[in-house]
Scaffold this motif. Structure first.
Motif, mmCIF file in Angstrom:
data_model
loop_
_atom_site.group_PDB
_atom_site.id
_atom_site.type_symbol
_atom_site.label_atom_id
_atom_site.label_comp_id
_atom_site.label_asym_id
_atom_site.label_seq_id
_atom_site.Cartn_x
_atom_site.Cartn_y
_atom_site.Cartn_z
ATOM 1 N N ASP A 1 -13.226 4.288 -2.480
ATOM 2 C CA ASP A 1 -12.512 4.263 -1.212
ATOM 3 C C ASP A 1 -11.279 5.166 -1.270
ATOM 4 O O ASP A 1 -10.949 5.834 -0.297
ATOM 5 N N GLY B 1 -4.683 -3.488 2.299
ATOM 6 C CA GLY B 1 -5.763 -3.294 1.343
ATOM 7 C C GLY B 1 -5.424 -3.748 -0.063
ATOM 8 O O GLY B 1 -6.231 -4.400 -0.734
ATOM 9 N N ILE C 1 -7.459 -6.677 -2.147
ATOM 10 C CA ILE C 1 -8.173 -6.461 -3.403
ATOM 11 C C ILE C 1 -7.629 -7.373 -4.494
ATOM 12 O O ILE C 1 -8.393 -7.896 -5.320
ATOM 13 N N LEU D 1 -14.315 -3.244 -7.885
ATOM 14 C CA LEU D 1 -13.354 -2.246 -8.359
ATOM 15 C C LEU D 1 -13.904 -0.833 -8.178
ATOM 16 O O LEU D 1 -13.156 0.090 -7.819
ATOM 17 N N GLY E 1 -19.920 -1.788 -2.972
ATOM 18 C CA GLY E 1 -19.186 -2.972 -2.543
ATOM 19 C C GLY E 1 -20.107 -4.074 -2.061
ATOM 20 O O GLY E 1 -19.927 -5.250 -2.403
ATOM 21 N N ASP F 1 -14.864 0.008 5.248
ATOM 22 C CA ASP F 1 -13.860 -0.902 4.696
ATOM 23 C C ASP F 1 -14.061 -2.320 5.198
ATOM 24 O O ASP F 1 -14.092 -3.278 4.415
ATOM 25 N N ASN G 1 -15.949 0.082 -5.829
ATOM 26 C CA ASN G 1 -15.819 0.336 -4.395
ATOM 27 C C ASN G 1 -14.430 0.819 -4.043
ATOM 28 O O ASN G 1 -14.253 1.785 -3.279
ATOM 29 N N ARG G 2 -13.422 0.173 -4.582
ATOM 30 C CA ARG G 2 -12.047 0.551 -4.260
ATOM 31 C C ARG G 2 -11.695 1.928 -4.816
ATOM 32 O O ARG G 2 -10.947 2.684 -4.182
ATOM 33 N N ASP H 1 0.817 -1.221 0.000
ATOM 34 C CA ASP H 1 0.000 0.000 0.000
ATOM 35 C C ASP H 1 0.847 1.266 0.000
ATOM 36 O O ASP H 1 0.586 2.207 -0.756
ATOM 37 N N TYR I 1 -14.962 -5.719 3.313
ATOM 38 C CA TYR I 1 -14.016 -6.840 3.294
ATOM 39 C C TYR I 1 -14.676 -8.158 3.682
ATOM 40 O O TYR I 1 -14.415 -9.196 3.067
#
Length: 201
Positions: free
Chosen positions: A65, A156, A160, A59, A39, A89, A61-62, A3, A93
């Motif tokens: 985010d 994260g 993903i 994707l 998500g 988050d 959602n990310r 990350d 998840y």
């Protein structure tokens, strides 16, 4: 694990878009909740076998985010926004393994193990953040955050990547889920070892 290395690549375009949205009155919390809705919709799509649609929603959602953080940086981050972000988050998840557990009974045990590993990882992450805050620790490795983000093997980006693999290769869910659950447990041990070093009086 990756990350902090990805931040210099993804932050500049997100910050530009986030600044533009902030100028138009869009709030970080609104983006957080929209991202959570997408998500959870992705997990629901997976639960009925629509893996392609689920992947697209994951994707999205990310992207949101990352975008909520950019808007927060433009407007000024808030403690409440940080709370909503981390709750959203973790809700996301755990929803994805749940979706795979529902779509095929053969996935149920692996999904439960993976969700349990997420809970352990989340507890270690949040407990570390609380104690680090009490001691005045600061880090910008993950960008400007509302609270302390400790680095781990499973973060994260890795999560993903695994979710994408789940959606692309659903027949391999069980094997991938057990492998990633093991990495999450290793992350708990890693963070605990770091806590011993950093927090021992």
């Amino acid at each position: 694990m990756f990350d902090a290395k990805l931040r210099p690549l993804i932050d500049p375009p997100l910050n530009r878009l986030g600044s533009a949205l902030a100028r138009r009155g869009v709030t970080a919390n609104a983006i957080t909740f929209l991202g959570l809705a997408l998500g959870l919709a992705g997990a629901a799509a997976i639960s009925v076998g629509y893996f392609g649609a689920g992947l697209g929603l994951i994707l999205a959602n990310r992207l949101l985010d990352g975008l909520d953080g950019a808007v927060a940086r433009a407007n000024g981050p808030t403690v409440l926004g940080g709370y909503f972000d981390i709750v959203a988050d973790f809700a996301f998840y755990v929803s994805v393994p749940l979706g795979f557990g529902l779509v095929d009974p053969a996935n149920t045990q692996a999904a439960l193990v993976l969700v349990a590993s997420f809970v352990l990882t989340g507890v270690s992450f949040l407990a570390y953040a609380v104690i680090a805050a009490e001691r005045g620790a600061r880090t910008d490795a993950h960008g400007r955050k509302s609270f302390f983000y400790s680095t781990g093997l499973a973060e994260g980006g890795e999560t993903i990547a695994v979710f994408i693999a789940f959606a692309l290769f659903p027949a391999w869910f069980v094997q991938l889920a057990y492998a990633y659950a093991a990495l999450c447990v290793l992350t708990v041990f890693q963070r605990s070892a770091l806590a011993i070093v950093q927090f021992s009086d």
